[in-house]
Design an enzyme around this catalytic site. Structure first.
Site: not given
Length: 654
Positions: A188, A224, A247-248, A351, A622
C-alpha cells in the site's frame, strides 16, 4: 582511479539473475509449503563450533581473521597485523544477519574467493543500520578450492539462518540449500504517513534480496484491490503473501483467501506483514514473538524484515465475526466497541501523524468520555490460561515522533479506503513484474548502500568483486522489476505471474465461505446455558486475538498466535479519566492488569456475542468500521499460517 570507479558502476549495473523462487520443482502444494515452513530441528548449543578457519579481508592488504561459526553467531578475532587481546565488535549475532553470498574478484590474477554477510546491527542510539563484511578465502593455491571454501561457509550460514539442518560429518555444499521461496509482496504505497513505498524500496526490497528470496511486487490502488487479487490467485505458484502496510491490508488478504471456493486450502497460504501503516498491532506481536525489544516506525520494520528473511511459519487463529445483517468477515486482530473504536475511527483525520494519531485521539477521547449500555455474553474457555497479570512488565517502545516525513504535495484523486490509501503521496502505481522484465530495481552495491561500521568492516578496494556465477541468487538481483505505470487503466498483468486479472465485478463483500460456526446459535436466539452474560454500562469492550492492540500497546500480554482463545477485556462505567489514562499508559508495558482497577474485567473465551443497547456507537473489526448492531464471533484455532521467523529466533535482545 577512473578504472576503479568505472568498475564499481558496472558492478551496480550487472543484469538480473533468474530467481525461480520455489522450495522445490513443480507446483507448490500445501504439503510442500508445510514441509518448507516446518519448525527446524532442535538447535545445537549456542557455543558449539560448527566451522572454524582463517580468512583475509577485502581489500587484500587488510588484516586477517580467525572465524568461528556457531548456531547463534559468527565470532571474529583479528590475527594480523596485531592480534586482539580483547576482540572489539567480534561477535555478529545471526539475529542481525539478513543473508550472505559468495563473490569473486574481477582481476583474473586473483585466485582468492570471497564471502560477504549482510547485517543490521544497532548503532549507538539504538537504531539499526545496514553494514556488510567481506572475507577473503585464500588458503588454497587455486580459485576453485578457495571458492569451495567460501561456498562452504556461505552455505552453512544460510542453513542456520533458514533453520535448515547441517550434516553431522557430511560435506557442506550449496546442494544442501532448497530453491528460494517465491513471495508475493502487496504494497500500500500510501500507508501510514505516506512512507510505505519509500521504506519498501529503500529497506524491504534490498533486505529480502540479500536473503536470496524471490519476489514479485504489486502496489494496491483502491479499496479491496488486495482482496480481489487473492480471490483469483494461483496459489500453487507462490509460497507466501506478504503485505507491506498496516493491519488493514492483511485483513483484506485473509478475507480474500477465505472467500474462495477452495478456502480450506487457500487459508493455509503463509502470510506475513511488514509494518508501514499507522496501525501495526500484528507486527508488534511478531516483533515480541521474535524476541526483539519493543519498537516503532522504521526500527519495527527492520526487525520484522529480519524475521521474514529467516522464514518459518506459525499457526494463526482467526475469528469469524457475524454482523447484524448476517454477513460474515474474519478477524486476525480485534473487535472493538466503545472507547477503543471511537479513538480508532475519530483519529482518522490525524493519520499523517502515524501511530501518534492514537495518542492524540486518546487525549481527545478522554476529554469527551462516553459510556455505552450493552450486553456481553461469552463461552468460557474449557481450560483457562494463566492469569492475565504478567510476571514482569515489558519495556516501552521508543518514540516514533522523530520520524516525521517531509510533507508530500497534494494529489488530485478520489479518497480511498483507509487500508488502501492513507496519504496522497505522488508515487507511481507499477504493475506486478513479469519474469525477464527489462527494468530491474536498483542493484545494491557490494559494500554499501548504507552506513559501514568503522574499523575492519569491508570497504571499496582496488579490485572490485562480482557475484560468484555458480550461486543461485546473489543479493541485489531481485526478480521483481517495476513496470512504468499504466495510465487510467487496470495494470497489465502477464498470465505467467500467477495473478488474476482484476475484474470490475469481483466480489468484495462479506465472506460467504469459510469454516462453519458450530458454537454459535443464530443471532437473536437464546444462548446455551454454559454461556456467561454481563449487562450494564461500559466504557469499552475489546475482543483481541494476539497480544498487541498496537505496536506499542500490549493488551493481552499472555496471548499467543495459536492459543485458540479470544481474549475479552472490558471497562465498566465509573472509572475516572485519570484511571483510564493510567490503564493505557500501563498497557504500553503490558502491566495494566496489575493495577487492580475494579472496573477492568477479563475473560478468555471460545466465542462471544455483543449486543449494544445504546442506539448510537461505533464497532470495528481489525480497525475497520463495520455496521452497528449485535454481532457474535467464534474463534477458529490455527487455521491460518503467519510468517514469524523460526521458533525461538532470535533470543531476547540484551
Amino acid at each position: 582511479m577512473n578504472g576503479h570507479l568505472e568498475a564499481e558502476e558496472q558492478q551496480d549495473q550487472r543484469p538480473d539473475q533468474e530467481l525461480t523462487g520455489s522450495w522445490g520443482h513443480g507446483p507448490r502444494s500445501t504439503l510442500v509449503r508445510a514441509k518448507a515452513m516446518a519448525p527446524p530441528p532442535p538447535p545445537l548449543a549456542a557455543s558449539t563450533p560448527l566451522l572454524h578457519g582463517e580468512f583475509g579481508s577485502y581489500p587484500a592488504r587488510g588484516p586477517r581473521f580467525a572465524l568461528t561459526l556457531t548456531s547463534q553467531a559468527l565470532h571474529i578475532q583479528r590475527l594480523r597485523p596485531k592480534p586482539e587481546a580483547r576482540p572489539r565488535g567480534g561477535l555478529v549475532p545471526l539475529a542481525e544477519v539478513s543473508g550472505c553470498c559468495t563473490l569473486r574478484s574481477r582481476s583474473p590474477s586473483d585466485s582468492a574467493a570471497y564471502f560477504c554477510i549482510y547485517t543490521y546491527p544497532r548503532g549507538r542510539r539504538g537504531a539499526r543500520r545496514r553494514a556488510t563484511r567481506t572475507f577473503r578465502a585464500d588458503g588454497a593455491a587455486t580459485y576453485e578450492e578457495n571458492r569451495a571454501e567460501a561456498q562452504r561457509w556461505a552455505t552453512a550460514l544460510t542453513c542456520l539462518l533458514r533453520g535448515l539442518p547441517l550434516p553431522g560429518d557430511g560435506e557442506i555444499t550449496p546442494d544442501l540449500l532448497p530453491r528460494p521461496p517465491r513471495l508475493l509482496l502487496l504494497v500500500n504505497p500510501f500507508g501510514g504517513r505516506g512512507l510505505a513505498w519509500q521504506w519498501c524500496k529503500n529497506h524491504v526490497l534490498p533486505m529480502i534480496s540479500e536473503a536470496g528470496l524471490s519476489f514479485n511486487l504489486i502496489q494496491t490502488e483502491r479499496q479491496n484491490h488486495a482482496r480481489e487479487l487473492v480471490q483469483g490467485l494461483s496459489l500453487s505458484e507462490w509460497d507466501g503473501i506478504v503485505t507491506v502496510s498496516g493491519d488493514g491490508l492483511l485483513h483484506e488478504v485473509l478475507n480474500g483467501l477465505l472467500d474462495r471456493p477452495d478456502w480450506e486450502e487457500a487459508v493455509k497460504m503463509p502470510v506475513g506483514i511488514l509494518p508501514c501503516g499507522s496501525g501495526n498491532a500484528l507486527a508488534g506481536a511478531v516483533n515480541q514473538h521474535g524476541g526483539f525489544e519493543p519498537a516503532l516506525g522504521l526500527d519495527l520494520l527492520l526487525n520484522c524484515s529480519l524475521l521474514l528473511c529467516r522464514g518459518g511459519g506459525h499457526p494463526l487463529d482467526l475469528l469469524s465475526v457475524t454482523l447484524a445483517s448476517g454477513s460474515r468477515c474474519f478477524s486476525f486482530l480485534s473487535v472493538a466497541w466503545g472507547f477503543v473504536s471511537d479513538v480508532d475511527i475519530q483519529s482518522e483525520r490525524f493519520r499523517a501523524l502515524g501511530s501518534a494519531r492514537f495518542t492524540l485521539g486518546t487525549v481527545l477521547g478522554l476529554a469527551t468520555l462516553h459510556t455505552y449500555r450493552g450486553r456481553l455474553s461469552y463461552l468460557p474457555a474449557t481450560v483457562e490460561p494463566a492469569s492475565p497479570t504478567p510476571a514482569h512488565s515489558l519495556p516501552r517502545a521508543k518514540s516514533e515522533l522523530t520520524l516525521t516525513p517531509d510533507p508530500a504535495p497534494p494529489m488530485a484523486h478520489s479518497p480511498l479506503h483507509r487500508s488502501v490509501s492513507d496519504l496522497p503521496l505522488p508515487l507511481p502505481q507499477p504493475a506486478l513484474a513479469s519474469p525477464g522484465s527489462p527494468e530491474p530495481l536498483p542493484i545494491l552495491s557490494l559494500n554499501g548502500g548504507g552506513p559501514e561500521l568503522a574499523g575492519d568492516w569491508g570497504g571499496a578496494g582496488d579490485a572490485p568483486l562480482s557475484p560468484d556465477p555458480l550461486l543461485s541468487s546473489p543479493p541485489g538481483s531481485p526478480k521483481a522489476a517495476l513496470h512504468s505505470p499504466v495510465s487510467e487503466g487496470a495494470p497489465v498483468i502477464p498470465p505467467s505471474s500467477g495473478l488474476p486479472l482484476p475484474t470490475p465485478d469481483a466480489r468484495v463483500g462479506a465472506s460467504t465461505c469459510g469454516p462453519p460456526d458450530h458454537l454459535l446459535p443464530p443471532l437473536g436466539t437464546p444462548l446455551p446455558p454454559d454461556w456467561v452474560t454481563l449487562e450494564g454500562d461500559f466504557v469499552l469492550m475489546l475482543a483481541i486475538s494476539p497480544s498487541h492492540l498496537g505496536a506499542d500497546l500490549v493488551a493481552a500480554p499472555h496471548a499467543r498466535f495459536d492459543d485458540g482463545l479470544v481474549h475479552l477485556c472490558w471497562v465498566r462505567s465509573g472509572i475516572s479519566r485519570a484511571a483510564l489514562l493510567r490503564l493505557f499508559l500501563a498497557m504500553e508495558r503490558g502491566s495494566h492488569f496489575s493495577l487492580g482497577c475494579p472496573q477492568l474485567g477479563y475473560a478468555a473465551a471460545r466465542a462471544f456475542r455483543l449486543e449494544p443497547l445504546t442506539p448510537r456507537g461505533v464497532l470495528t473489526v481489525d480497525g475497520e468500521q463495520v455496521e452497528y448492531g449485535p454481532l457474535q464471533a467464534q474463534m477458529h484455532p490455527g487455521i491460518g499460517t503467519l510468517l514469524t521467523g523460526p521458533p525461538g529466533c532470535p533470543g531476547r535482545e540484551p
